[in-house]
Scaffold this motif. Structure first.
Motif, PDB file in Angstrom:
ATOM      1  N   GLU A 163     -57.820  22.864 -18.740  1.00 39.93           N
ATOM      2  CA  GLU A 163     -56.528  23.013 -19.409  1.00 39.93           C
ATOM      3  C   GLU A 163     -56.411  21.899 -20.444  1.00 39.93           C
ATOM      4  O   GLU A 163     -56.303  20.728 -20.091  1.00 39.93           O
ATOM      5  CB  GLU A 163     -55.364  22.940 -18.410  1.00 39.93           C
ATOM      6  CG  GLU A 163     -54.017  23.222 -19.063  1.00 39.93           C
ATOM      7  CD  GLU A 163     -52.873  23.309 -18.060  1.00 39.93           C
ATOM      8  OE1 GLU A 163     -51.758  23.689 -18.473  1.00 39.93           O
ATOM      9  OE2 GLU A 163     -53.076  22.983 -16.869  1.00 39.93           O
ATOM     10  N   LEU A 164     -56.469  22.284 -21.708  1.00 43.91           N
ATOM     11  CA  LEU A 164     -56.489  21.321 -22.801  1.00 43.91           C
ATOM     12  C   LEU A 164     -55.103  21.171 -23.433  1.00 43.91           C
ATOM     13  O   LEU A 164     -54.402  22.158 -23.659  1.00 43.91           O
ATOM     14  CB  LEU A 164     -57.490  21.754 -23.868  1.00 43.91           C
ATOM     15  CG  LEU A 164     -58.968  21.635 -23.464  1.00 43.91           C
ATOM     16  CD1 LEU A 164     -59.852  22.425 -24.428  1.00 43.91           C
ATOM     17  CD2 LEU A 164     -59.399  20.180 -23.416  1.00 43.91           C
ATOM     18  N   SER A 165     -54.748  19.929 -23.723  1.00 43.78           N
ATOM     19  CA  SER A 165     -53.473  19.631 -24.365  1.00 43.78           C
ATOM     20  C   SER A 165     -53.644  19.658 -25.881  1.00 43.78           C
ATOM     21  O   SER A 165     -54.664  19.204 -26.410  1.00 43.78           O
ATOM     22  CB  SER A 165     -52.973  18.249 -23.938  1.00 43.78           C
ATOM     23  OG  SER A 165     -52.893  18.152 -22.530  1.00 43.78           O
ATOM     24  N   CYS A 166     -52.633  20.176 -26.572  1.00 42.60           N
ATOM     25  CA  CYS A 166     -52.676  20.216 -28.031  1.00 42.60           C
ATOM     26  C   CYS A 166     -51.246  20.220 -28.570  1.00 42.60           C
ATOM     27  O   CYS A 166     -50.281  20.203 -27.804  1.00 42.60           O
ATOM     28  CB  CYS A 166     -53.451  21.443 -28.525  1.00 42.60           C
ATOM     29  SG  CYS A 166     -52.722  23.016 -28.035  1.00 42.60           S
ATOM     30  N   VAL A 167     -51.137  20.238 -29.875  1.00 42.66           N
ATOM     31  CA  VAL A 167     -49.824  20.199 -30.528  1.00 42.66           C
ATOM     32  C   VAL A 167     -49.673  21.409 -31.433  1.00 42.66           C
ATOM     33  O   VAL A 167     -50.599  21.798 -32.155  1.00 42.66           O
ATOM     34  CB  VAL A 167     -49.663  18.904 -31.359  1.00 42.66           C
ATOM     35  CG1 VAL A 167     -48.356  18.937 -32.151  1.00 42.66           C
ATOM     36  CG2 VAL A 167     -49.691  17.687 -30.455  1.00 42.66           C
ATOM     37  N   TRP A 168     -48.486  22.026 -31.381  1.00 43.11           N
ATOM     38  CA  TRP A 168     -48.119  23.118 -32.287  1.00 43.11           C
ATOM     39  C   TRP A 168     -46.700  22.859 -32.773  1.00 43.11           C
ATOM     40  O   TRP A 168     -45.757  22.825 -31.979  1.00 43.11           O
ATOM     41  CB  TRP A 168     -48.205  24.462 -31.567  1.00 43.11           C
ATOM     42  CG  TRP A 168     -47.739  25.617 -32.403  1.00 43.11           C
ATOM     43  CD1 TRP A 168     -48.432  26.259 -33.388  1.00 43.11           C
ATOM     44  CD2 TRP A 168     -46.459  26.273 -32.333  1.00 43.11           C
ATOM     45  NE1 TRP A 168     -47.672  27.259 -33.946  1.00 43.11           N
ATOM     46  CE2 TRP A 168     -46.453  27.291 -33.310  1.00 43.11           C
ATOM     47  CE3 TRP A 168     -45.321  26.084 -31.538  1.00 43.11           C
ATOM     48  CZ2 TRP A 168     -45.352  28.122 -33.511  1.00 43.11           C
ATOM     49  CZ3 TRP A 168     -44.227  26.913 -31.748  1.00 43.11           C
ATOM     50  CH2 TRP A 168     -44.241  27.924 -32.716  1.00 43.11           C
ATOM     51  N   ARG A 169     -46.547  22.629 -34.063  1.00 47.15           N
ATOM     52  CA  ARG A 169     -45.245  22.382 -34.681  1.00 47.15           C
ATOM     53  C   ARG A 169     -44.429  21.339 -33.908  1.00 47.15           C
ATOM     54  O   ARG A 169     -43.233  21.500 -33.660  1.00 47.15           O
ATOM     55  CB  ARG A 169     -44.461  23.689 -34.790  1.00 47.15           C
ATOM     56  CG  ARG A 169     -45.157  24.759 -35.619  1.00 47.15           C
ATOM     57  CD  ARG A 169     -44.264  25.954 -35.873  1.00 47.15           C
ATOM     58  NE  ARG A 169     -45.003  27.027 -36.523  1.00 47.15           N
ATOM     59  CZ  ARG A 169     -44.457  28.179 -36.935  1.00 47.15           C
ATOM     60  NH1 ARG A 169     -43.148  28.374 -36.781  1.00 47.15           N
ATOM     61  NH2 ARG A 169     -45.196  29.112 -37.494  1.00 47.15           N
ATOM     62  N   GLY A 170     -45.104  20.279 -33.537  1.00 49.40           N
ATOM     63  CA  GLY A 170     -44.434  19.177 -32.858  1.00 49.40           C
ATOM     64  C   GLY A 170     -44.260  19.354 -31.365  1.00 49.40           C
ATOM     65  O   GLY A 170     -43.760  18.447 -30.689  1.00 49.40           O
ATOM     66  N   ASN A 171     -44.677  20.489 -30.820  1.00 44.30           N
ATOM     67  CA  ASN A 171     -44.560  20.760 -29.387  1.00 44.30           C
ATOM     68  C   ASN A 171     -45.907  20.576 -28.695  1.00 44.30           C
ATOM     69  O   ASN A 171     -46.938  21.009 -29.218  1.00 44.30           O
ATOM     70  CB  ASN A 171     -44.091  22.199 -29.148  1.00 44.30           C
ATOM     71  CG  ASN A 171     -42.749  22.489 -29.772  1.00 44.30           C
ATOM     72  OD1 ASN A 171     -41.711  22.149 -29.213  1.00 44.30           O
ATOM     73  ND2 ASN A 171     -42.753  23.110 -30.948  1.00 44.30           N
ATOM     74  N   THR A 172     -45.900  19.957 -27.510  1.00 37.35           N
ATOM     75  CA  THR A 172     -47.117  19.872 -26.710  1.00 37.35           C
ATOM     76  C   THR A 172     -47.338  21.212 -26.009  1.00 37.35           C
ATOM     77  O   THR A 172     -46.470  21.704 -25.283  1.00 37.35           O
ATOM     78  CB  THR A 172     -47.025  18.759 -25.661  1.00 37.35           C
ATOM     79  OG1 THR A 172     -46.867  17.500 -26.334  1.00 37.35           O
ATOM     80  CG2 THR A 172     -48.290  18.698 -24.814  1.00 37.35           C
ATOM     81  N   ILE A 173     -48.501  21.797 -26.254  1.00 40.55           N
ATOM     82  CA  ILE A 173     -48.863  23.108 -25.716  1.00 40.55           C
ATOM     83  C   ILE A 173     -50.146  22.965 -24.902  1.00 40.55           C
ATOM     84  O   ILE A 173     -50.999  22.138 -25.222  1.00 40.55           O
ATOM     85  CB  ILE A 173     -49.086  24.124 -26.869  1.00 40.55           C
ATOM     86  CG1 ILE A 173     -47.836  24.228 -27.747  1.00 40.55           C
ATOM     87  CG2 ILE A 173     -49.506  25.490 -26.334  1.00 40.55           C
ATOM     88  CD1 ILE A 173     -46.625  24.787 -27.048  1.00 40.55           C
ATOM     89  N   HIS A 174     -50.278  23.758 -23.867  1.00 42.37           N
ATOM     90  CA  HIS A 174     -51.489  23.736 -23.053  1.00 42.37           C
ATOM     91  C   HIS A 174     -52.268  25.033 -23.235  1.00 42.37           C
ATOM     92  O   HIS A 174     -51.692  26.125 -23.153  1.00 42.37           O
ATOM     93  CB  HIS A 174     -51.139  23.541 -21.576  1.00 42.37           C
ATOM     94  CG  HIS A 174     -50.615  22.180 -21.276  1.00 42.37           C
ATOM     95  ND1 HIS A 174     -49.918  21.868 -20.133  1.00 42.37           N
ATOM     96  CD2 HIS A 174     -50.687  21.020 -21.981  1.00 42.37           C
ATOM     97  CE1 HIS A 174     -49.587  20.596 -20.136  1.00 42.37           C
ATOM     98  NE2 HIS A 174     -50.040  20.062 -21.263  1.00 42.37           N
ATOM     99  N   ILE A 175     -53.562  24.876 -23.462  1.00 37.14           N
ATOM    100  CA  ILE A 175     -54.466  26.011 -23.614  1.00 37.14           C
ATOM    101  C   ILE A 175     -55.504  25.952 -22.494  1.00 37.14           C
ATOM    102  O   ILE A 175     -56.197  24.951 -22.335  1.00 37.14           O
ATOM    103  CB  ILE A 175     -55.188  25.991 -24.982  1.00 37.14           C
ATOM    104  CG1 ILE A 175     -54.178  25.938 -26.136  1.00 37.14           C
ATOM    105  CG2 ILE A 175     -56.117  27.205 -25.107  1.00 37.14           C
ATOM    106  CD1 ILE A 175     -53.270  27.126 -26.240  1.00 37.14           C
ATOM    107  N   VAL A 176     -55.589  27.014 -21.723  1.00 36.92           N
ATOM    108  CA  VAL A 176     -56.605  27.116 -20.678  1.00 36.92           C
ATOM    109  C   VAL A 176     -57.877  27.691 -21.292  1.00 36.92           C
ATOM    110  O   VAL A 176     -57.824  28.688 -22.024  1.00 36.92           O
ATOM    111  CB  VAL A 176     -56.119  28.004 -19.514  1.00 36.92           C
ATOM    112  CG1 VAL A 176     -57.269  28.426 -18.608  1.00 36.92           C
ATOM    113  CG2 VAL A 176     -55.054  27.270 -18.706  1.00 36.92           C
ATOM    114  N   GLY A 177     -59.002  27.050 -21.005  1.00 37.52           N
ATOM    115  CA  GLY A 177     -60.299  27.567 -21.407  1.00 37.52           C
ATOM    116  C   GLY A 177     -61.010  28.124 -20.188  1.00 37.52           C
ATOM    117  O   GLY A 177     -61.050  27.476 -19.140  1.00 37.52           O
TER     118      GLY A 177
END
Length: 288
Positions: free
Chosen positions: A71-85
């Motif tokens: 589960e990788l952390s990232c940013v989208w338009r100032g929001n912290t979003i999590h993407i599962v690989g």
């Protein structure tokens, strides 16, 4: 990955071990998953695959199929979003190098959290939190446990309410990469990128649709539809979003620790009809 022969697999594609912020070791996690009837499990620790080798050895012994996960952390338009690989090549050298950078980012964040909470006068707060994390990068739950140990608070939820929750001193935003970058990391390593627990971001329906559109434009392919603890209304909303946008449907408990009935391993609402499961697209597809 050995596919077990049960006629109705129990598939859980989101959970955590002590390699990130979970309470169970990878081996104990696999044992509990098997006990709860899980047949196919993805260990998706935050920003690390350090637990995968131990989990795979335990899964082979238990006769449980383990899918590579993170589960990788990232940013989208100032929001912290999590993407599962899911189902990526865990030996891909470029992917491993990028995870090293992500690990550095997590340590930077942990140091900042400890610094922000220094006014609480807890001796060696970072060191104690690291011990709770088993020597790995501590997250907010590990800091919360230290605050309980030291008598600063009496409950985990109190630690978040006063010190670690949104807008509190210990709510430190990390320097995560952009969403499009993280999606490409996973896809380039042969995996499938999945938008994690979309309703947890507290976004309006319009903003969530914008997020999924940008996610797909970056190459993202899946979304977690059935997640433990969500309402039937949220389940229906995300299912319809997946149908309309042609996203693969994933599911998972987001298990972190025993004792929370709402996020137990394998305890996942039935996937709504008319969706294409992400596990049909694994290198060794799971079908039933």
């Amino acid at each position: 990955m050995t596919i077990t022969q049960e006629s109705k697999p129990c598939i859980d594609l989101h959970c955590h071990s002590t390699a990130s912020d979970g309470a169970l070791t990878p081996m104990d996690l696999v044992a509990r998953a098997r006990e709860k009837g899980v047949t196919h499990l993805a260990l998706t620790d935050h920003d690390t695959i350090d637990g995968l080798a131990a989990a795979r050895a335990a899964a082979d012994t238990a006769g449980l199929a383990l899918i590579n996960g993170i589960e990788l952390s990232c940013v989208w338009r100032g929001n912290t979003i999590h993407i599962v690989g899911l189902d990526f090549d865990h030996s891909d050298p470029d992917f491993l190098a990028l995870l090293e950078q992500q690990n550095y980012n997590r340590w930077q964040r942990a140091r900042l959290i400890a610094d922000k909470l220094s006014r609480l006068k807890v001796e060696d707060l970072l060191g104690k939190a690291t011990q709770h994390a088993g020597g790995d990068v501590p997250g907010r739950p590990h800091f919360a446990r230290v605050l309980m140990d030291e008598g600063v608070v009496t409950r985990m939820d109190m630690a978040f309410k006063r010190y670690l929750g949104a807008g509190k001193p210990g709510d430190v935003k990390a320097c995560w990469p952009e969403l499009a970058e993280v999606v490409q990391w996973i896809e380039s390593a042969g995996g499938i990128s999945v938008l994690a627990h979309p309703r947890k971001y507290k976004m309006t329906a319009t903003k969530l649709r914008q997020l999924t559109a940008d996610f797909m434009a970056a190459g993202g392919r899946g979304i977690e539809v059935s997640v433990s603890g969500q309402s039937s209304g949220d389940l229906g909303f995300v299912a319809e979003l997946a149908r309309r946008q042609g996203l693969l449907a994933s599911q998972g408990s987001d298990f972190h620790f025993p004792g929370a009935a709402w996020c137990e391993l394998g305890r996942i609402e039935k996937m709504p009809e008319g969706l294409e499961p992400v596990w049909h697209h694994f290198r060794q597809p799971v079908r039933y």
